[in-house]
Design a protein around this motif. Structure first.
Motif, short mmCIF file in Angstrom:
data_model
loop_
_atom_site.label_atom_id
_atom_site.label_comp_id
_atom_site.label_asym_id
_atom_site.label_seq_id
_atom_site.Cartn_x
_atom_site.Cartn_y
_atom_site.Cartn_z
N VAL A 105 0.84 -1.21 0.00
CA VAL A 105 0.00 0.00 0.00
C VAL A 105 0.87 1.26 0.00
CG1 VAL A 105 -1.69 1.32 1.32
CG2 VAL A 105 -1.95 -1.15 1.09
N SER A 106 1.94 1.24 0.80
CA SER A 106 2.85 2.39 0.83
C SER A 106 3.51 2.61 -0.52
CB SER A 106 3.93 2.18 1.90
OG SER A 106 3.36 2.02 3.18
N GLY A 107 3.84 1.50 -1.20
CA GLY A 107 4.45 1.61 -2.52
C GLY A 107 3.50 2.25 -3.53
N VAL A 108 2.22 1.90 -3.47
CA VAL A 108 1.23 2.48 -4.39
C VAL A 108 1.09 3.98 -4.13
CG1 VAL A 108 -1.20 2.51 -5.05
CG2 VAL A 108 -0.03 0.33 -4.71
N VAL A 109 1.00 4.37 -2.85
CA VAL A 109 0.85 5.79 -2.51
C VAL A 109 2.09 6.58 -2.95
CG1 VAL A 109 0.61 7.45 -0.62
CG2 VAL A 109 -0.72 5.32 -0.59
N LEU A 110 3.27 6.06 -2.64
CA LEU A 110 4.50 6.75 -3.04
C LEU A 110 4.63 6.82 -4.56
CD1 LEU A 110 7.12 5.41 -0.46
CD2 LEU A 110 6.04 7.67 -0.53
N ASN A 111 4.12 5.81 -5.25
CA ASN A 111 4.14 5.83 -6.70
C ASN A 111 3.29 6.99 -7.23
OD1 ASN A 111 3.29 4.77 -9.59
ND2 ASN A 111 5.06 3.56 -8.95
N GLY A 112 2.15 7.23 -6.58
CA GLY A 112 1.32 8.36 -6.96
C GLY A 112 2.02 9.69 -6.71
N ILE A 175 -4.11 4.47 -8.65
CA ILE A 175 -3.10 5.33 -9.26
C ILE A 175 -3.72 6.52 -9.98
CG2 ILE A 175 -2.93 4.08 -11.45
CD1 ILE A 175 -0.08 5.71 -9.40
N GLY A 176 -4.90 6.33 -10.58
CA GLY A 176 -5.58 7.44 -11.24
C GLY A 176 -5.96 8.55 -10.27
N PRO A 177 -6.70 8.23 -9.19
CA PRO A 177 -7.03 9.26 -8.21
C PRO A 177 -5.81 9.90 -7.56
CG PRO A 177 -8.47 7.36 -7.94
CD PRO A 177 -7.44 6.97 -8.94
N LEU A 178 -4.77 9.10 -7.29
CA LEU A 178 -3.56 9.67 -6.69
C LEU A 178 -2.88 10.65 -7.64
CD1 LEU A 178 -2.08 6.46 -5.01
CD2 LEU A 178 -2.93 8.50 -3.83
N HIS A 180 -4.35 12.30 -9.95
CA HIS A 180 -5.26 13.46 -10.04
C HIS A 180 -4.98 14.45 -8.91
CE1 HIS A 180 -8.92 15.60 -11.15
NE2 HIS A 180 -9.27 15.61 -9.88
N ILE A 181 -4.54 13.94 -7.76
CA ILE A 181 -4.23 14.81 -6.62
C ILE A 181 -2.83 15.41 -6.76
CG2 ILE A 181 -3.79 14.85 -4.13
CD1 ILE A 181 -5.91 12.61 -3.88
N PHE A 182 -1.85 14.56 -7.06
CA PHE A 182 -0.46 14.99 -6.93
C PHE A 182 0.11 15.68 -8.17
CE2 PHE A 182 -0.62 11.63 -3.60
CZ PHE A 182 -0.27 12.44 -2.54
N VAL A 183 -0.40 15.38 -9.36
CA VAL A 183 0.13 16.08 -10.54
C VAL A 183 -0.16 17.58 -10.47
CG1 VAL A 183 -0.04 16.32 -13.05
CG2 VAL A 183 0.14 14.05 -12.04
N PRO A 184 -1.41 18.00 -10.21
CA PRO A 184 -1.64 19.45 -10.06
C PRO A 184 -0.89 20.05 -8.87
CG PRO A 184 -3.72 18.29 -10.39
CD PRO A 184 -2.68 17.25 -10.12
N LEU A 185 -0.75 19.26 -7.81
CA LEU A 185 -0.09 19.77 -6.60
C LEU A 185 1.36 20.15 -6.88
CD1 LEU A 185 -0.29 20.28 -3.53
CD2 LEU A 185 0.46 17.91 -3.19
N PHE A 186 2.05 19.34 -7.70
CA PHE A 186 3.47 19.57 -7.96
C PHE A 186 3.72 20.23 -9.31
CE2 PHE A 186 3.70 15.83 -5.02
CZ PHE A 186 4.33 16.49 -3.98
N SER A 187 2.67 20.61 -10.02
CA SER A 187 2.84 21.18 -11.35
C SER A 187 3.55 22.53 -11.28
CB SER A 187 1.48 21.35 -12.03
OG SER A 187 1.65 21.91 -13.31
N ARG A 188 4.53 22.69 -12.16
CA ARG A 188 5.28 23.96 -12.22
C ARG A 188 5.03 24.60 -13.58
NH1 ARG A 188 8.52 25.00 -8.19
NH2 ARG A 188 9.12 23.34 -6.75
N SER A 189 3.87 25.23 -13.71
CA SER A 189 3.55 25.90 -14.97
C SER A 189 4.21 27.26 -15.00
CB SER A 189 2.03 26.06 -15.12
OG SER A 189 1.51 26.76 -14.01
#
Length: 218
Positions: A105-112, A175-178, A180-189
Motif C-alpha cells: 500500500v505504501s508503494g502504491v501511494v509513493l508511486n502516486g 493510481i488514477g485518483p492519486l 489526479h491529486i499529486f500532478v496538479p499539486l506539484f505542477s510547475r507551470s
C-alpha cells in the motif's frame, strides 16, 4: 529550471523506490512491472535492467508517432531502472503478510506522489506515457489506448511469470485518483505573461507570422 530538474530527479528516484516496494511485497505489480518481472524471471537479467531496456525499445515507437522526448524522458529511461536494481540488491523482502501488505500500500501511494513530481516538473513524459499520448494525438481515445496497451502488457507479463495479485488491483484502482491529486499539486507551470497592447500594424504582423508558422507545422 534547477528547481524543476531537482523535482524531476526526486520524482524518478522515488518512483524507482516505490516500484521496488511493490516488488519486494510480492502481492502484485502494476502492468508494466509484471512484464519486467516476467522477462527477468525468463532471462535472469535484473528487473531494473529490463525497465531500462523496455523503456528504450518503447521510445523507438515514438519515431513514427513523431513524439519528441525531453530531458525528463531520457532520465526516466535510465534512472528508474537503476534505482530498482540498487534497491532490490540491498533490501531483503519481508515475510510477514501484514508487513507485506503495508509495504504494498505504501508503494502504491509513493508511486502516486512520484508520478506527480516527475510529471509536474514538465520536462518530458515517460516513454510509456509518451506512446499512449502519441496514439491519442492521432484521434484515438486515450482511455481506450491506455487500457489496450496495459491489458496487453499485463497479459504478456503474466504469461512470462510476472506477479499478478491484490497489488495489481489496488494499483489499478488507486493510481488514477492519486495522480489526479499529486500532478496538479506539484505542477510547475510558467507564470502568465502580462498582456501588452499592440498597434493595428503590430497586430496584423503578428497574425501573419502566426499563419505562416501554422502552415509550416502542417
Amino acid at each position: 529550471m534547477p528547481r524543476r530538474l531537482i523535482q524531476l530527479l526526486a520524482g524518478l528516484v522515488l518512483y524507482g523506490i516505490s516500484d521496488s516496494m511493490l516488488l519486494v511485497a510480492g502481492l502484485g505489480l502494476d502492468p508494466w512491472d509484471v512484464l519486467h518481472q516476467g522477462l527477468s524471471r525468463r532471462t535472469g537479467i535484473p528487473v531494473g535492467t529490463w525497465v531500462i531496456i523496455v523503456g528504450a525499445l518503447v521510445m523507438l515507437l515514438w519515431i513514427p508517432l513523431r513524439q519528441r522526448p525531453g530531458v525528463g524522458t531520457l532520465c526516466n529511461v535510465i534512472l528508474i531502472g537503476a534505482v530498482i536494481d540498487v534497491a532490490l540488491a540491498v533490501v531483503a523482502p519481508p515475510h510477514s503478510l501484514p508487513v507485506r501488505a503495508v509495504v504494498m500500500v505504501s508503494g502504491v501511494v509513493l508511486n502516486g506522489v512520484a508520478t506527480g513530481l516527475y510529471i509536474g516538473a514538465g520536462l518530458g513524459p515517460g516513454p510509456r506515457d509518451g506512446i499512449m499520448t502519441g496514439f491519442a494525438a492521432r484521434g484515438h481515445s486515450l482511455r481506450v489506448v491506455r487500457t489496450a496497451i496495459e491489458a496487453t502488457v499485463l497479459l504478456v507479463g503474466w504469461l512470462l511469470g510476472g506477479t499478478v495479485g491484490l497489488g495489481t488491483v489496488v494499483y489499478a484502482a488507486c493510481i488514477g485518483p492519486l495522480a489526479h491529486i499529486f500532478v496538479p499539486l506539484f505542477s510547475r507551470s510558467s507564470p502568465a505573461r502580462p498582456r501588452v497592447s499592440r498597434s493595428p500594424a503590430e497586430s496584423a504582423s503578428a497574425r501573419t507570422a502566426s499563419a505562416a508558422s501554422s502552415r509550416r507545422r502542417r
